[in-house]
Motif scaffolding. Sequence first.
Motif, mmCIF file in Angstrom:
data_model
loop_
_atom_site.group_PDB
_atom_site.id
_atom_site.type_symbol
_atom_site.label_atom_id
_atom_site.label_comp_id
_atom_site.label_asym_id
_atom_site.label_seq_id
_atom_site.Cartn_x
_atom_site.Cartn_y
_atom_site.Cartn_z
ATOM 1 N N ASP A 108 -42.306 -4.457 -32.515
ATOM 2 C CA ASP A 108 -42.006 -3.641 -31.342
ATOM 3 C C ASP A 108 -42.834 -4.089 -30.154
ATOM 4 O O ASP A 108 -42.352 -4.147 -29.020
ATOM 5 C CB ASP A 108 -42.288 -2.159 -31.649
ATOM 6 N N ASP A 109 -44.134 -4.404 -30.418
ATOM 7 C CA ASP A 109 -44.987 -4.865 -29.331
ATOM 8 C C ASP A 109 -44.483 -6.173 -28.770
ATOM 9 O O ASP A 109 -44.486 -6.400 -27.557
ATOM 10 C CB ASP A 109 -46.425 -5.039 -29.840
ATOM 11 N N ASP A 110 -44.022 -7.098 -29.682
ATOM 12 C CA ASP A 110 -43.503 -8.372 -29.222
ATOM 13 C C ASP A 110 -42.276 -8.175 -28.357
ATOM 14 O O ASP A 110 -42.102 -8.823 -27.328
ATOM 15 C CB ASP A 110 -43.149 -9.261 -30.425
ATOM 16 N N ALA A 111 -41.382 -7.246 -28.778
ATOM 17 C CA ALA A 111 -40.181 -6.988 -27.993
ATOM 18 C C ALA A 111 -40.539 -6.454 -26.609
ATOM 19 O O ALA A 111 -39.960 -6.868 -25.602
ATOM 20 C CB ALA A 111 -39.276 -5.997 -28.739
ATOM 21 N N SER A 112 -41.506 -5.536 -26.563
ATOM 22 C CA SER A 112 -41.932 -4.994 -25.272
ATOM 23 C C SER A 112 -42.488 -6.097 -24.381
ATOM 24 O O SER A 112 -42.245 -6.124 -23.178
ATOM 25 C CB SER A 112 -43.000 -3.908 -25.486
ATOM 26 N N TRP A 143 -39.621 -8.089 -22.877
ATOM 27 C CA TRP A 143 -38.958 -7.405 -21.767
ATOM 28 C C TRP A 143 -39.832 -7.436 -20.513
ATOM 29 O O TRP A 143 -39.337 -7.602 -19.396
ATOM 30 C CB TRP A 143 -38.649 -5.951 -22.139
ATOM 31 N N MET A 144 -41.142 -7.290 -20.704
ATOM 32 C CA MET A 144 -42.046 -7.337 -19.558
ATOM 33 C C MET A 144 -42.022 -8.718 -18.902
ATOM 34 O O MET A 144 -41.972 -8.848 -17.676
ATOM 35 C CB MET A 144 -43.469 -6.982 -20.009
ATOM 36 N N LEU A 145 -42.038 -9.769 -19.730
ATOM 37 C CA LEU A 145 -41.978 -11.127 -19.190
ATOM 38 C C LEU A 145 -40.662 -11.361 -18.458
ATOM 39 O O LEU A 145 -40.641 -11.997 -17.390
ATOM 40 C CB LEU A 145 -42.141 -12.140 -20.332
ATOM 41 N N ALA A 146 -39.562 -10.835 -19.036
ATOM 42 C CA ALA A 146 -38.262 -10.993 -18.388
ATOM 43 C C ALA A 146 -38.248 -10.299 -17.026
ATOM 44 O O ALA A 146 -37.710 -10.824 -16.041
ATOM 45 C CB ALA A 146 -37.158 -10.435 -19.283
ATOM 46 N N PHE A 147 -38.869 -9.113 -16.967
ATOM 47 C CA PHE A 147 -38.911 -8.380 -15.703
ATOM 48 C C PHE A 147 -39.749 -9.129 -14.676
ATOM 49 O O PHE A 147 -39.399 -9.192 -13.490
ATOM 50 C CB PHE A 147 -39.494 -6.982 -15.937
ATOM 51 N N ILE A 148 -40.878 -9.708 -15.122
ATOM 52 C CA ILE A 148 -41.729 -10.465 -14.200
ATOM 53 C C ILE A 148 -40.975 -11.671 -13.643
ATOM 54 O O ILE A 148 -41.030 -11.963 -12.440
ATOM 55 C CB ILE A 148 -43.024 -10.904 -14.915
ATOM 56 N N VAL A 149 -40.258 -12.373 -14.524
ATOM 57 C CA VAL A 149 -39.469 -13.526 -14.072
ATOM 58 C C VAL A 149 -38.418 -13.087 -13.057
ATOM 59 O O VAL A 149 -38.212 -13.721 -12.014
ATOM 60 C CB VAL A 149 -38.794 -14.215 -15.283
ATOM 61 N N LEU A 150 -37.747 -11.962 -13.345
ATOM 62 C CA LEU A 150 -36.738 -11.456 -12.428
ATOM 63 C C LEU A 150 -37.355 -11.082 -11.081
ATOM 64 O O LEU A 150 -36.786 -11.364 -10.010
ATOM 65 C CB LEU A 150 -36.056 -10.234 -13.045
ATOM 66 N N LEU A 151 -38.540 -10.463 -11.124
ATOM 67 C CA LEU A 151 -39.223 -10.081 -9.895
ATOM 68 C C LEU A 151 -39.591 -11.314 -9.070
ATOM 69 O O LEU A 151 -39.452 -11.329 -7.841
ATOM 70 C CB LEU A 151 -40.486 -9.274 -10.243
#
Length: 427
Positions: A143-147, A150-158
């Motif tokens: 679960d931590d890895d999945a979170s 998603w955080m890395l994906a959001f940072i890339v999108l930002l």
Amino acid sequence: MLLSKVLRFKLYTCVLVTIALSFSFTNVSAQDGAKLFKTHCASCHKLDSRLVGPALSGVQDRWENEEDLIAWTINSTQYLRDNPNDDYAHNLFEEYNRMVMPPMPISEDEVRAILNYIANPDEGKEDQAAAPVADAGSAESQDDDASLYWMLAFIVLLLIVIKVLWDVKSSIKGLLREVKGDEEFTALDEQITESKPLGQALKEWAAGNKAIVALGIIAVVVVGLNVLYNGLMGIGVYDGYAPEQPIKFSHKIHAGDNEISCVYCHHSAEKGKHSNIPSAKLCMNCHTGIQEGSRWGKEEIAKIYEAVGFNPQTNEYDGPEKPIEWIRIHNLPDLSYFNHSQHVVAGGIECQECHGPVEEYDYPMQQYSTLTMGWCIECHRETEVKMNGNEYYDKLHAQLVEKYKEEGIEKFTVEQIGGLECAKCHY
């Protein structure tokens, strides 16, 4: 003015894309059909055999259309009210003693994910079989890895959004330089930069965009209150709690593969308030002869021998006994009263109703239900009391039939026999 509108349009577009992608990520992560099935369905249903409710394999073929099936799954009580002419649904209701499913806190997309898993239960099983058996710690790390992903994906999108805005700014500067000329553009740029500090610029922007600022403040407050509410509601709720135990015990091997009845080990569940922790000597009824397990070999069984002082070489109890320090999983607060025998014997409730599909749990054992007050109340409102042929309820059943004879009600829920009275559970 035109350039300002272009810039604003592109800014709003980037923000909307960010929000849309964020929601899409959340939606995708929610569509884990197998996990949703285990969370919402497995306590009452199996795929290939009847449990509390019918077997679910082929359920889509038994309904005329998927939309009705989805509506039934989310709230069967409401579906029966809204569809009095659906013979299949009403016959199903009668077949299972007029016992309805509680309303499900899931979306239509999540129901579709569950139906997809029911139709294709073998998808992904090969990968799961190749992977090592997960325990609570590894599940938490996943679960931590999945979170983290998603955080890395959001940072890339930002970063992509920032890059787009930077390019827009550069394009507008180039266009202004071309229209105004180098000298006039430079003077204008210096005037804007020097005369308007960041704080002042922000104030002016806020003054000119009051609606956006108000919506932003409301959004922050709502999100903050939601986080606070979820945090408060999670205090003392331990569903999913799966501690490491001093001896690795697999319910799947014992209750599932070998079909040992729950009450063989937890025999006091039928006789009193508590469901006992089995004595290590009870384990010896089988493990005097079975000295090597299918999962951990002799390692875990040797811990039982040590606890009871058993010597497997001589088959004698010639050593000191030692207590096994089991870690309790299910625990109600002292202000709550719960009697196992009342539910198991008088109520005829299956163990899986509260403890989940125990026969499928390997190791470690986990808490399946939230055991909150709301969870208990919802069960009492929806669960029909099995009175017919149950001597415990003969007198009460006759009284209730007389009381509700004008309404033609002959089957009753726990709520109707006082199951929501405060003093029934709190004393």
